[in-house]
Design an enzyme around this catalytic site. Structure first.
Site, short mmCIF file in Angstrom:
data_model
loop_
_atom_site.label_atom_id
_atom_site.label_comp_id
_atom_site.label_asym_id
_atom_site.label_seq_id
_atom_site.Cartn_x
_atom_site.Cartn_y
_atom_site.Cartn_z
CE1 TYR A 118 0.53 -0.79 4.09
CE2 TYR A 118 -1.48 -1.80 3.24
CZ TYR A 118 -0.78 -1.23 4.28
OH TYR A 118 -1.36 -1.10 5.52
CE1 TYR A 166 -3.07 -4.62 -2.58
CE2 TYR A 166 -5.12 -5.66 -3.27
CZ TYR A 166 -3.74 -5.60 -3.29
OH TYR A 166 -3.03 -6.50 -4.04
#
Length: 286
Positions: A63, A127
């Site tokens: 991702y 992230y």
């Protein structure tokens, strides 16, 4: 014939690996996209791995929407962390090798010298947090896995800085680009070749490695090089990160020390500008 499974097959790195796979006829390649092997679904991952039983997994799927990750925390964590826990556990049980791609975003960007593998991690966005958790899960389940941290990835495929700059410079007369974030870009084709060099070597040495192209630049310098090498007329202005706020914070210093991977696997890493020239040549269709 030994088999290699590549996850994230339609991403930048996965696409480059597909392109060069024909140069490695000694392997049977399986390229899995997010439909074939959805990384947010533990049962689907195990089912696909049980069906394909790869000898080596190149974990290129992730991702990567850094800003979106701040609002899609659960999904980002499933793909970047929990999936790697599942994959590395499966590898340990089935005696398979794993090469996983991680990121400079596991660091906070406070260094002012090229970052070594042993440097303290301290992600400044979600992230980076999920990628670090994924690294730790792999190390716990499969200490002999190879983890390669990289930065500023671009290629002829997908969405990336190089392609965005060319598009914007064609559309606009001027652009602002930050000049206070320092690092070195990574041409995904170079990284793909480095990964395959590791896959074919007799020397498998688990641990964390850093890989990016040689040299040190800012995003502003990268943008001006893209403009000049593409013979575009756009005026590129240097601005500070504070003038260019993003949802997720970015590390201000991402230059990776690549000496460990060079020494261990006898790699020759190209200088960033040489690789940029090659990518631009491909994008132009030369």
């Amino acid at each position: 014939m030994p088999s290699i499974l590549v996850t994230g097959s339609n991403g930048q790195l996965g696409s480059e690996l597909q392109k060069i796979s024909k140069n490695y006829p000694q392997f049977d390649f399986v390229f899995a996209d997010r439909v074939m092997m959805p990384l947010e679904d533990e049962a689907a991952i195990n089912s696909f791995l049980d069906k394909t039983v790869p000898d080596i997994i190149i974990s290129a799927g992730a991702y990567t929407a850094v800003d979106k990750a701040e609002s899609e925390k659960e999904l980002a964590n499933k793909v970047n962390n929990l999936a790697l826990d599942t994959i590395s556990t499966w590898c340990a049980k089935n005696n398979s090798k794993l090469i996983h791609i991680s990121t400079d975003y596991v660091f906070d960007g406070s260094s002012n010298t090229p970052i070594e593998e042993s440097a303290a991690t301290a992600p400044i966005n979600w992230y980076g947090e999920t990628k670090l958790k994924g690294e730790k899960a792999i190390q716990q389940n499969l200490p002999e896995a190879i983890i390669i941290r990289t930065a500023w990835v671009y290629s002829e495929y997908g969405n990336n800085f190089v392609k965005t700059m060319i598009r914007l410079m064609t559309e606009r007369d001027s652009l602002n680009v930050v000049n206070d974030q320092i690092g070195s870009p990574t041409y995904a084709l170079d990284l793909a070749k480095a990964i395959m060099n590791i896959a074919i070597t007799e020397k498998w040495q688990g641990g964390i490695y850093h890989y990016s192209n040689e040299g040190e630049i800012s995003w502003f310098e990268f943008a001006t090089a893209i403009r000049d090498l593409s013979n575009l007329e756009c005026n590129v202005e240097a601005v500070s990160s504070s003038q260019f706020p993003t949802v997720a914070k970015r590390p201000s210093y991402s230059l990776l020390n690549t000496s460990k991977i060079i020494k261990t696997y006898n790699l020759n890493i190209p200088f960033w500008k040489k690789s940029l020239e090659e990518c631009l040549r491909i994008l132009k269709g030369d």
